[in-house]
Enzyme design. Structure first.
Site, PDB file in Angstrom:
ATOM      1  N   CYS A   1      -4.106 -34.599  31.311  1.00  0.00           N
ATOM      2  CA  CYS A   1      -3.380 -35.962  31.304  1.00  0.00           C
ATOM      3  C   CYS A   1      -4.268 -37.137  31.852  1.00  0.00           C
ATOM      4  O   CYS A   1      -4.080 -38.242  31.472  1.00  0.00           O
ATOM      5  CB  CYS A   1      -2.222 -35.872  31.663  1.00  0.00           C
ATOM      6  SG  CYS A   1      -0.937 -34.913  30.602  1.00  0.00           S
TER       7      CYS A   1
ATOM      8  N   HIS B   1       0.872 -43.145  33.093  1.00  0.00           N
ATOM      9  CA  HIS B   1       0.897 -41.733  32.006  1.00  0.00           C
ATOM     10  C   HIS B   1       2.334 -41.642  31.632  1.00  0.00           C
ATOM     11  O   HIS B   1       3.094 -41.673  32.304  1.00  0.00           O
ATOM     12  CB  HIS B   1       0.292 -40.751  32.614  1.00  0.00           C
ATOM     13  CG  HIS B   1       0.449 -39.559  32.033  1.00  0.00           C
ATOM     14  ND1 HIS B   1       0.225 -39.410  30.676  1.00  0.00           N
ATOM     15  CD2 HIS B   1       0.711 -38.268  32.378  1.00  0.00           C
ATOM     16  CE1 HIS B   1       0.585 -38.021  30.176  1.00  0.00           C
ATOM     17  NE2 HIS B   1       0.893 -37.401  31.141  1.00  0.00           N
TER      18      HIS B   1
ATOM     19  N   ASN C   1       5.009 -36.924  25.943  1.00  0.00           N
ATOM     20  CA  ASN C   1       3.967 -36.821  26.531  1.00  0.00           C
ATOM     21  C   ASN C   1       2.942 -36.492  25.635  1.00  0.00           C
ATOM     22  O   ASN C   1       2.797 -35.206  25.327  1.00  0.00           O
ATOM     23  CB  ASN C   1       4.221 -35.790  27.692  1.00  0.00           C
ATOM     24  CG  ASN C   1       2.884 -35.599  28.561  1.00  0.00           C
ATOM     25  OD1 ASN C   1       1.903 -36.148  28.271  1.00  0.00           O
ATOM     26  ND2 ASN C   1       2.974 -35.008  29.815  1.00  0.00           N
TER      27      ASN C   1
HETATM   28  N1  ACO Z   1      17.337 -28.025  28.139  1.00  0.00           N
HETATM   29  C1  ACO Z   1      18.145 -27.401  28.930  1.00  0.00           C
HETATM   30  N2  ACO Z   1      18.232 -27.290  30.100  1.00  0.00           N
HETATM   31  C2  ACO Z   1      16.980 -27.141  30.670  1.00  0.00           C
HETATM   32  C3  ACO Z   1      15.745 -27.352  29.724  1.00  0.00           C
HETATM   33  C4  ACO Z   1      16.102 -27.862  28.344  1.00  0.00           C
HETATM   34  N3  ACO Z   1      15.202 -28.231  27.753  1.00  0.00           N
HETATM   35  N4  ACO Z   1      14.469 -27.178  30.561  1.00  0.00           N
HETATM   36  C5  ACO Z   1      15.050 -26.717  31.916  1.00  0.00           C
HETATM   37  N5  ACO Z   1      16.424 -26.510  31.833  1.00  0.00           N
HETATM   38  C6  ACO Z   1      17.045 -25.995  32.868  1.00  0.00           C
HETATM   39  C7  ACO Z   1      16.498 -25.152  33.819  1.00  0.00           C
HETATM   40  O1  ACO Z   1      16.563 -24.072  33.307  1.00  0.00           O
HETATM   41  C8  ACO Z   1      17.120 -25.353  35.013  1.00  0.00           C
HETATM   42  O2  ACO Z   1      18.501 -24.581  35.044  1.00  0.00           O
HETATM   43  P1  ACO Z   1      18.925 -23.895  36.263  1.00  0.00           P
HETATM   44  O3  ACO Z   1      19.235 -24.673  37.247  1.00  0.00           O
HETATM   45  O4  ACO Z   1      20.229 -23.126  35.750  1.00  0.00           O
HETATM   46  O5  ACO Z   1      17.726 -22.853  36.439  1.00  0.00           O
HETATM   47  C9  ACO Z   1      17.703 -26.927  35.166  1.00  0.00           C
HETATM   48  O6  ACO Z   1      17.469 -27.160  33.828  1.00  0.00           O
HETATM   49  C10 ACO Z   1      16.864 -27.641  36.001  1.00  0.00           C
HETATM   50  O7  ACO Z   1      15.652 -27.883  35.681  1.00  0.00           O
HETATM   51  P2  ACO Z   1      14.724 -28.507  36.441  1.00  0.00           P
HETATM   52  O8  ACO Z   1      13.359 -27.784  36.249  1.00  0.00           O
HETATM   53  O9  ACO Z   1      14.947 -28.553  37.965  1.00  0.00           O
HETATM   54  O10 ACO Z   1      14.793 -29.887  35.812  1.00  0.00           O
HETATM   55  P3  ACO Z   1      14.121 -30.903  36.352  1.00  0.00           P
HETATM   56  O11 ACO Z   1      15.345 -32.209  36.537  1.00  0.00           O
HETATM   57  O12 ACO Z   1      12.922 -30.996  37.377  1.00  0.00           O
HETATM   58  O13 ACO Z   1      13.289 -31.383  34.838  1.00  0.00           O
HETATM   59  C11 ACO Z   1      11.364 -31.518  33.815  1.00  0.00           C
HETATM   60  C12 ACO Z   1      12.244 -30.793  34.387  1.00  0.00           C
HETATM   61  C13 ACO Z   1      11.634 -32.517  33.000  1.00  0.00           C
HETATM   62  C14 ACO Z   1      10.201 -30.496  33.279  1.00  0.00           C
HETATM   63  C15 ACO Z   1      10.843 -32.250  35.225  1.00  0.00           C
HETATM   64  O14 ACO Z   1      10.479 -31.252  36.207  1.00  0.00           O
HETATM   65  C16 ACO Z   1       9.439 -32.872  34.909  1.00  0.00           C
HETATM   66  O15 ACO Z   1       9.333 -34.158  34.054  1.00  0.00           O
HETATM   67  N6  ACO Z   1       8.162 -32.428  35.624  1.00  0.00           N
HETATM   68  C17 ACO Z   1       6.866 -33.142  35.389  1.00  0.00           C
HETATM   69  C18 ACO Z   1       6.221 -32.796  34.208  1.00  0.00           C
HETATM   70  C19 ACO Z   1       5.103 -33.406  33.733  1.00  0.00           C
HETATM   71  O16 ACO Z   1       4.938 -34.674  34.095  1.00  0.00           O
HETATM   72  N7  ACO Z   1       4.359 -32.638  33.088  1.00  0.00           N
HETATM   73  C20 ACO Z   1       2.942 -33.336  32.588  1.00  0.00           C
HETATM   74  C21 ACO Z   1       1.903 -33.202  33.433  1.00  0.00           C
HETATM   75  S1  ACO Z   1       0.595 -33.899  32.669  1.00  0.00           S
HETATM   76  C22 ACO Z   1      -0.492 -32.744  31.781  1.00  0.00           C
HETATM   77  O17 ACO Z   1      -1.634 -32.360  32.335  1.00  0.00           O
HETATM   78  C23 ACO Z   1      -0.122 -32.026  30.590  1.00  0.00           C
END
Ligand code: ACO
Length: 334
Positions: free
Chosen positions: A113, A252, A282
């Site tokens: 990214c 980003h 994204n």
């Molecule tokens: N729908 C419903 N529940 C979900 C989903 C979904 N789509 N995805 C995860 N959950 C659940 C998980 O299983 C977890 O459940 P649990 O507590 O029972 O285990 C709960 O939701 C919380 O999960 P977290 O991972 O803690 O959720 P968080 O609030 O951190 O959000 C997210 C997750 C959106 C992925 C966030 O961490 C994020 O945006 N991280 C950065 C990602 C990013 O920017 N990536 C791109 C990098 S760039 C590149 O090079 C491609």
């Protein structure tokens, strides 16, 4: 006199097919409410069956060339930032070069990214060193091709698209400081395990779904909110400027919570932190030039505005660039 690089053209492309949160609810155990509240994403675009990253890149670059009023053979160097190339080789840049009838050297940069800011740095360096007069810099990705649509933790986040800018040698500085960084100790946090030389595609790899992207979302989130303010300040310092000089932050577009947090940490008013993650998700290396083109096309960018473009991604990698905007506001018919 020192040679500088300025943006003289910009363009972008999104595939037509819209993938809504409601549609994702039918594929995995998720909800529109969860996706909106945790990510800010409402919908994203995905490539058609017969489209690949090079198609997205070629469309965005064609638009940028038209805006700049430059013919394809007027470009001295083509750089495509992508981590979802059409094939391992040839490079996507070579496919785009052939499609548009360009005659210049062409290569890809894979910094996930952060790919657009890395490619921007390479393009600016070619101009500042006098090795090129005009460079096309593209960020393009079709990450939905390597997303596991049975994995709810990743499939709701990504979309496809491309954005491009044309850089030209100028007397006045357009692109100012750029700060890049990498920390390979975080390589496991975000990767596609199979399909490269370490783990070729085998039946076992496919059964284990290792041909798809895997991510430790919370660790990447923590990294992002720390690195974006740091990289922005480094690029500003390299330009002899501070955050109070900025008119726009174009980060980003990964997650609205990340965008909001970094805006607050930098002390930038929320209406100066550009976001369109709700509509596109994204789009990886495409996200910054797509957002910049949106900002420009909406008429909000004025000549002279100072913009920070900041990316982060797999690698781990990061990059920030400070740009003095020099293009006139778009005309109605443009
Ligand atoms: N729908 C419903 N529940 C979900 C989903 C979904 N789509 N995805 C995860 N959950 C659940 C998980 O299983 C977890 O459940 P649990 O507590 O029972 O285990 C709960 O939701 C919380 O999960 P977290 O991972 O803690 O959720 P968080 O609030 O951190 O959000 C997210 C997750 C959106 C992925 C966030 O961490 C994020 O945006 N991280 C950065 C990602 C990013 O920017 N990536 C791109 C990098 S760039 C590149 O090079 C491609």
């Amino acid at each position: 006199m020192t040679t500088h690089a300025s943006i003289i053209g910009i363009g972008s492309y999104l595939p037509e097919r819209i993938l809504t949160n409601a549609e994702l609810e039918t594929l995995v155990d998720t909800s529109d409410e969860w996706i909106r509240s945790r990510t800010g994403i409402v919908e994203r675009r995905i490539v058609a069956d017969d489209q690949a990253t090079s198609d997205l890149a070629a469309a965005a670059l064609t638009a940028a060339l038209m805006k700049a009023g430059i013919a394809p053979n007027g470009i001295d160097l083509l750089i495509v930032g992508t981590s979802s190339p059409d094939m391992l080789f040839p490079s996507t840049a070579c496919l785009v070069q052939n499609r548009l009838g360009m005659v210049c050297p062409a290569f890809d940069i894979n910094a996930a990214c952060s790919g657009f800011v890395y490619a921007l740095q390479a393009g600016v360096s070619a101009i500042e060193s006098g090795r090129a007069g005009r460079v096309a810099v593209v960020g393009a990705d079709a990450l939905t091709r390597i997303i596991d649509f049975t994995d709810r933790s990743t499939c709701v986040l990504f979309g496809d698209g491309a954005g491009a800018v044309i850089l030209e040698a100028t007397d006045e500085p357009g692109v100012l400081g750029i700060a890049l960084g990498a920390d390979g100790s975080g390589a496991d946090l975000l990767k596609v395990p199979a399909g490269g030389s370490a783990r070729p595609i085998t039946r076992d790899a496919l059964d284990a779904r290792e041909n798809f992207l895997t991510m430790n979302g919370s660790e990447v989130f923590r990294f992002a909110v720390k690195i974006i303010p740091r990289a922005t300040n480094e690029a500003l310092a390299a330009s002899g400027l501070t955050v109070t000089d900025l008119d726009w932050l174009v980060p980003h577009q990964a997650n609205q919570r990340i965008i909001q947090t970094v805006g607050q940490r930098l002390g930038i008013p929320s209406d100066r932190v550009f976001s369109r993650v709700d509509r596109v998700g994204n789009t990886s290396a495409a996200s910054i030039p797509l957002a910049l083109d949106d900002l420009y096309t909406s008429g909000q960018l004025a000549p002279g505005d100072l913009i920070a473009l900041v990316g982060f991604g797999a690698g781990l990698t990061w990059g920030a660039g400070v740009v003095r905007w020099t293009m006139a506001r778009p005309t109605k018919e443009a």
